[in-house]
Enzyme design. Structure first.
Site, PDB file in Angstrom:
ATOM      1  N   ARG A   1       0.712  -1.318   0.122  1.00  0.00           N
ATOM      2  CA  ARG A   1       0.122   0.086  -0.080  1.00  0.00           C
ATOM      3  C   ARG A   1       0.970   1.398  -0.009  1.00  0.00           C
ATOM      4  O   ARG A   1       0.444   2.010  -0.692  1.00  0.00           O
ATOM      5  CB  ARG A   1      -0.624   0.058   1.255  1.00  0.00           C
ATOM      6  CG  ARG A   1      -2.515   0.267   1.093  1.00  0.00           C
ATOM      7  CD  ARG A   1      -2.769  -0.504   2.429  1.00  0.00           C
ATOM      8  NE  ARG A   1      -2.166  -1.494   2.735  1.00  0.00           N
ATOM      9  CZ  ARG A   1      -2.048  -2.789   2.286  1.00  0.00           C
ATOM     10  NH1 ARG A   1      -3.070  -3.030   1.699  1.00  0.00           N
ATOM     11  NH2 ARG A   1      -1.424  -3.744   2.550  1.00  0.00           N
ATOM     12  N   THR A   2       1.706   1.343   0.861  1.00  0.00           N
ATOM     13  CA  THR A   2       2.409   2.843   1.163  1.00  0.00           C
ATOM     14  C   THR A   2       3.468   3.132   0.128  1.00  0.00           C
ATOM     15  O   THR A   2       3.196   4.170  -0.642  1.00  0.00           O
ATOM     16  CB  THR A   2       3.094   2.583   2.320  1.00  0.00           C
ATOM     17  OG1 THR A   2       2.391   2.285   3.616  1.00  0.00           O
ATOM     18  CG2 THR A   2       3.763   3.989   2.675  1.00  0.00           C
TER      19      THR A   2
ATOM     20  N   HIS B   1       4.929   6.067  11.836  1.00  0.00           N
ATOM     21  CA  HIS B   1       4.371   5.909  10.477  1.00  0.00           C
ATOM     22  C   HIS B   1       3.630   7.098   9.785  1.00  0.00           C
ATOM     23  O   HIS B   1       2.467   7.100  10.039  1.00  0.00           O
ATOM     24  CB  HIS B   1       3.588   4.705  10.227  1.00  0.00           C
ATOM     25  CG  HIS B   1       3.460   4.210   8.790  1.00  0.00           C
ATOM     26  ND1 HIS B   1       3.412   5.251   7.503  1.00  0.00           N
ATOM     27  CD2 HIS B   1       3.033   3.159   8.384  1.00  0.00           C
ATOM     28  CE1 HIS B   1       3.018   4.402   6.615  1.00  0.00           C
ATOM     29  NE2 HIS B   1       2.785   3.069   7.099  1.00  0.00           N
TER      30      HIS B   1
ATOM     31  N   LYS C   1      25.300  -4.155  -0.246  1.00  0.00           N
ATOM     32  CA  LYS C   1      27.017  -4.058  -0.361  1.00  0.00           C
ATOM     33  C   LYS C   1      27.603  -3.433   0.865  1.00  0.00           C
ATOM     34  O   LYS C   1      28.728  -3.258   0.842  1.00  0.00           O
ATOM     35  CB  LYS C   1      27.337  -3.229  -1.532  1.00  0.00           C
ATOM     36  CG  LYS C   1      26.851  -3.980  -2.977  1.00  0.00           C
ATOM     37  CD  LYS C   1      27.351  -3.174  -4.172  1.00  0.00           C
ATOM     38  CE  LYS C   1      26.888  -3.310  -5.394  1.00  0.00           C
ATOM     39  NZ  LYS C   1      26.890  -2.366  -6.398  1.00  0.00           N
TER      40      LYS C   1
ATOM     41  N   ARG D   1      11.218   3.896   3.688  1.00  0.00           N
ATOM     42  CA  ARG D   1      10.535   2.873   4.663  1.00  0.00           C
ATOM     43  C   ARG D   1      12.053   2.328   5.134  1.00  0.00           C
ATOM     44  O   ARG D   1      12.784   1.653   4.438  1.00  0.00           O
ATOM     45  CB  ARG D   1       9.570   2.167   4.242  1.00  0.00           C
ATOM     46  CG  ARG D   1       9.408   1.045   4.985  1.00  0.00           C
ATOM     47  CD  ARG D   1       8.193  -0.013   4.901  1.00  0.00           C
ATOM     48  NE  ARG D   1       7.000   0.874   5.066  1.00  0.00           N
ATOM     49  CZ  ARG D   1       5.786   0.355   5.063  1.00  0.00           C
ATOM     50  NH1 ARG D   1       5.477  -0.945   4.956  1.00  0.00           N
ATOM     51  NH2 ARG D   1       4.795   1.228   5.548  1.00  0.00           N
TER      52      ARG D   1
HETATM   53  C1  NCD Z   1       1.271  -0.883   8.283  1.00  0.00           C
HETATM   54  C2  NCD Z   1       2.689  -0.630   8.578  1.00  0.00           C
HETATM   55  O1  NCD Z   1       3.370  -0.825   7.513  1.00  0.00           O
HETATM   56  O2  NCD Z   1       3.065  -0.202   9.486  1.00  0.00           O
HETATM   57  N1  NCD Z   1       0.858  -0.874   6.862  1.00  0.00           N
HETATM   58  C3  NCD Z   1       0.719   0.264   6.049  1.00  0.00           C
HETATM   59  O3  NCD Z   1       1.847   1.115   5.892  1.00  0.00           O
HETATM   60  N2  NCD Z   1      -0.603   0.351   6.084  1.00  0.00           N
HETATM   61  C4  NCD Z   1       0.615  -1.540   9.400  1.00  0.00           C
HETATM   62  C5  NCD Z   1       1.134  -3.024   9.292  1.00  0.00           C
HETATM   63  O4  NCD Z   1       1.981  -3.385   8.575  1.00  0.00           O
HETATM   64  O5  NCD Z   1       0.530  -3.617  10.052  1.00  0.00           O
END
Ligand code: NCD
Length: 306
Positions: free
Chosen positions: A54-55, A132, A83, A104
């Site tokens: 999703r993100t 997040h 590396k 991320r």
């Molecule tokens: C969440 C995350 O990555 O923290 N997912 C997301 O980005 N929508 C929640 C999760 O992974 O449970």
């Protein structure tokens, strides 16, 4: 030149700035074609050292819908991290290619290190069990759109409140609005961290901690369900023991208010039974849509594009 801004934590923006951001997301929602050339010639880099669907796709779609283009990697093993390159060096390199970066990382604070070395805006797209912020912007915009405001409601957060970074960011962000009451619903092993309850106590914000969802569900205006964060457990046995602790089903939903909305950052595992998906109170797929609008608004804002 405008000052370089990043998004590491939802509190990086004032409440007023967030209102502006949500208003912009609302305008984008109503007139998507009107924004389709705002980022012509701009490049977003998505640097994902941890799995995501999703993100990452939401960021990439947001940039493409703004007319920009996307580069990046979705797996640390396919980047020079394999590396031994540091995040600090990677972002210096990315700064030469792209105009903005979403990162991320499994290590808490890694996007912050990147931001400190970057010459382009960096967005924290999730750092370990910490924060997040863009999921929180998504959650806030969803709540504001469904409820009409970000004030005066009771929200239950249920599941893995220890490792769930979306929960930590959301509580942080909601602590700035009036009339919010938190109910934390988790097994003892997955309680919300002390630094968060300490912050709530200091700000005199009411909260309760309970184990049984059925006991509190009738009080809630929002129920924020979360997945047990398998990847952050130290041992598999504990995960197996706790993974199905909560399953939201029709029976439990019968106890909830007629207007209680269910949110979930997704991915869902077993914590919401699929039989709930058609319930008008299930808002988790709508939430995904809001996530794209708010990321579009954030990209425009951080790039200083009007
Ligand atoms: C969440 C995350 O990555 O923290 N997912 C997301 O980005 N929508 C929640 C999760 O992974 O449970």
């Amino acid at each position: 030149m405008e000052k370089l801004r990043h998004m590491m934590n939802p509190l990086d923006f004032s409440v007023e700035e967030l209102e502006e951001l949500f208003d912009l997301a609302g305008k984008i929602e109503k007139d998507l074609p009107g924004y389709s050339h705002k980022c012509d010639g701009k490049i977003l880099a998505t640097c994902f050292y941890e799995p995501s669907t999703r993100t990452r796709l939401s960021f990439e779609t947001a940039m493409i819908r703004l007319g920009g283009q996307v580069i990046g990697f979705a797996d640390a093993n396919s980047s020079s991290a394999a590396k031994g390159e540091s995040v600090a060096d990677t972002i210096r390199v990315i700064s030469c290619f792209a105009d903005i970066c979403a990162m991320r990382h499994p290590k808490e604070g890694a996007p912050m290190v990147a931001a400190s070395k970057s010459t382009i805006p960096v967005i924290n797209a999730g750092d370990g069990g910490h924060q997040h912020p863009t999921q929180t912007l998504t959650d806030l915009l969803t709540i504001r759109s469904l409820y009409g405001s970000l004030k005066n409601f009771t929200i239950g957060l249920c599941g893995d409140l220890k490792f769930g970074r979306t929960v930590h960011s959301l509580i942080n962000a909601l602590s700035r609005y009036e009339g919010i009451r938190f109910i934390f619903i988790s097994p003892k092993e997955l309680k919300v961290p002390d630094y968060i309850t300490e912050m709530l106590r200091q700000k005199n914000i009411p909260y309760e901690e309970v184990i049984k969802l059925e006991e509190v569900i009738p009080q809630l205006d929002f129920l924020y369900m979360t997945r047990v964060q398998k990847e952050r457990f130290f041992n598999e046995e504990d995960y197996i023991r706790l993974r199905n602790f909560y399953i939201l089903d029709k029976e439990k939903m019968a106890l909830a208010k007629e207007k209680m909305f269910i949110l979930h950052p997704l991915p869902r595992v077993n914590e919401i039974s699929v039989e709930i998906d058609d319930d008008p109170r299930a808002a988790y797929f709508k939430q995904v849509q809001y996530g794209m609008y708010v990321r579009m608004a954030l990209i425009l804002t951080l790039l200083g594009i009007k």
